[in-house]
Scaffold this motif. Structure first.
Motif, mmCIF file in Angstrom:
data_model
loop_
_atom_site.group_PDB
_atom_site.id
_atom_site.type_symbol
_atom_site.label_atom_id
_atom_site.label_comp_id
_atom_site.label_asym_id
_atom_site.label_seq_id
_atom_site.Cartn_x
_atom_site.Cartn_y
_atom_site.Cartn_z
ATOM 1 N N ASN A 1 10.912 7.800 -6.960
ATOM 2 C CA ASN A 1 9.765 8.479 -7.594
ATOM 3 C C ASN A 1 10.232 9.555 -8.555
ATOM 4 O O ASN A 1 9.742 9.659 -9.671
ATOM 5 N N ASP B 1 5.210 3.004 -7.370
ATOM 6 C CA ASP B 1 4.159 2.074 -6.922
ATOM 7 C C ASP B 1 4.588 0.623 -7.142
ATOM 8 O O ASP B 1 4.334 -0.250 -6.304
ATOM 9 N N ARG C 1 0.868 -2.544 5.314
ATOM 10 C CA ARG C 1 1.403 -1.309 4.722
ATOM 11 C C ARG C 1 0.918 -0.190 5.628
ATOM 12 O O ARG C 1 -0.256 0.149 5.652
#
Ligand SMILES: Nc1nc2c(ncn2[C@@H]2O[C@H](COP(=O)(O)OP(=O)(O)OP(=O)(O)O)[C@@H](O)[C@H]2O)c(=O)[nH]1
Length: 351
Positions: free
Chosen positions: A230, A239, A261
């Motif tokens: 990130n 993402d 998830r």
């Protein structure tokens, strides 16, 4: 309302506009103080926090703030999913109400059609007994037109019923599709299309009914150094990485396995009727596939550094509940992280 909880000043029916304005003001103030976007999800969570209607939600936020941690969109989304998305189920109840109205209307139509049909039956009976007694042509004509009128009435009533049934059928199909869409949305993660934690619980309930004593293996997967991904490439690339890992998992599992998830960059696979060794083999195949992924950032064709995942695996002992299996799989994952990452460890590696 800047950090820790405050006394809720509920806006009751009959509350003044200024009460409502003050509450909205406080909620927005909360978002500003915590540098949160004024998105609907953030607003909804902050509002719920302010109202204090869900003690568990307030405790999560208070504990987070007390530990000097920042609130961010991800945490707010998680809180929304866990504490507020239940609203979606309320919507389902609303849909149930429409269905009930539809059924009530139909019952009315059917009994009306039934009354017409039995009226028709007695008209025919009366006319037949008249026919037996009279044989002049005028009387026969009158009887025939009476029968014709009764037939037309039943015909109209049947046609109305058929039209109502057709539209009820269409309405029921629409409602069923909508119910299914709500159910899917409430149980799945929008980023990956996998089940979310609520979806997993739903499946666990089903498994508890169908196979409490059956073997069950659990794989817990976490992307290594995800924060670094990130920080290096940005949240949007993070993402995309999550989506690719989800895809690898989805294509590796069998139809009976349930891929979830669990939150952030953590995933779970439930594997009914599979041994520890089978689950370990699947975990290892996922680890290798992720390690071999080569992703290229579309906008500037930058090749991302390869990334890896760590996995922990455990299986049911006797007829224990899911929580015990999950705890060992999670400990095995923790051990895999601590012993260098990019590896699969099973519960057998735990002391
Ligand atoms: N892009 C993106 N980031 C997320 C999402 N959910 C959680 N994160 C981030 O994932 C990161 C998780 O980092 P950590 O739990 O500290 O651990 P890590 O960097 O993965 O390191 P290890 O697990 O120790 O290998 C945090 O920076 C979160 O903000 C998401 O949906 N999208």
């Amino acid at each position: 309302m800047s950090g820790v909880s405050a006394e809720p000043a509920a806006v009751q029916p009959g509350a003044t506009h200024s009460d409502a304005r003050m509450l909205a003001h406080e909620v927005i103030e909360f978002l500003i103080v915590h540098a949160l976007h004024p998105s609907p999800i953030n607003y909804a969570v902050a509002y719920e926090y302010r109202m204090g209607g869900d003690a568990a939600l307030n405790a999560r936020i208070d504990t987070h703030l007390a530990a000097d941690k920042r609130l961010d969109d991800l945490l707010m989304r998680e809180l929304y999913d866990e504490h507020l998305a239940i609203e979606q189920f309320r919507n389902l109840r609303g849909l149930g109400g429409s269905l009930q109205e539809l059924v009530d209307g139909l019952i009315g139509d059917i009994s009306e059609a039934g009354e017409h049909a039995s009226g028709f039956h007695s008209t025919v009976e009366n006319n037949i007994s008249l026919l037996k007694r009279r044989n002049d042509s005028e009387a026969v004509t009158a009887i025939a037109s009476d029968l014709l009128a009764a037939t037309a009435k039943v015909h109209t009533s049947n046609a109305t019923l058929k039209a109502r049934l057709d539209s009820a059928d269409q309405e029921a199909r629409k409602l069923r599709d909508e119910l299914e869409r709500h159910r899917r949305e409430a149980l799945s993660d929008p980023l990956t299309g996998l089940l979310n934690r609520r979806g997993m619980e739903y499946h666990l309930d089903e498994l508890a009914v169908s196979g409490a004593r059956e073997p069950l293996s659990v794989v817990v997967l976490d992307i290594d150094h995800f924060k670094r991904i990130n920080d290096t490439y940005g949240h949007a690339v993070g993402d995309v990485v999550i989506r690719h890992v989800a895809k690898v998992m989805r294509t590796a599992v069998c139809a009976e396995d349930v891929t979830v998830r669990f939150g952030g960059e953590e995933f779970v696979i439930l594997m009914p009727r599979r041994s520890l060794e089978e689950a370990e083999a699947l975990a290892e195949s996922i680890r290798i596939k992720v390690e071999r992924l080569r992703l290229i950032r579309r906008q500037d064709k930058l090749a991302l550094d390869p990334f890896t995942v760590s996995l922990g695996v455990a299986s049911r002992h006797d007829d224990e509940a899911f929580d015990g299996i999950f705890e060992r799989a999670d400990k095995a994952l923790y051990a895999a992280k601590n012993s260098g990452r990019n590896r699969v460890l099973t519960e057998l590696a735990l002391d």
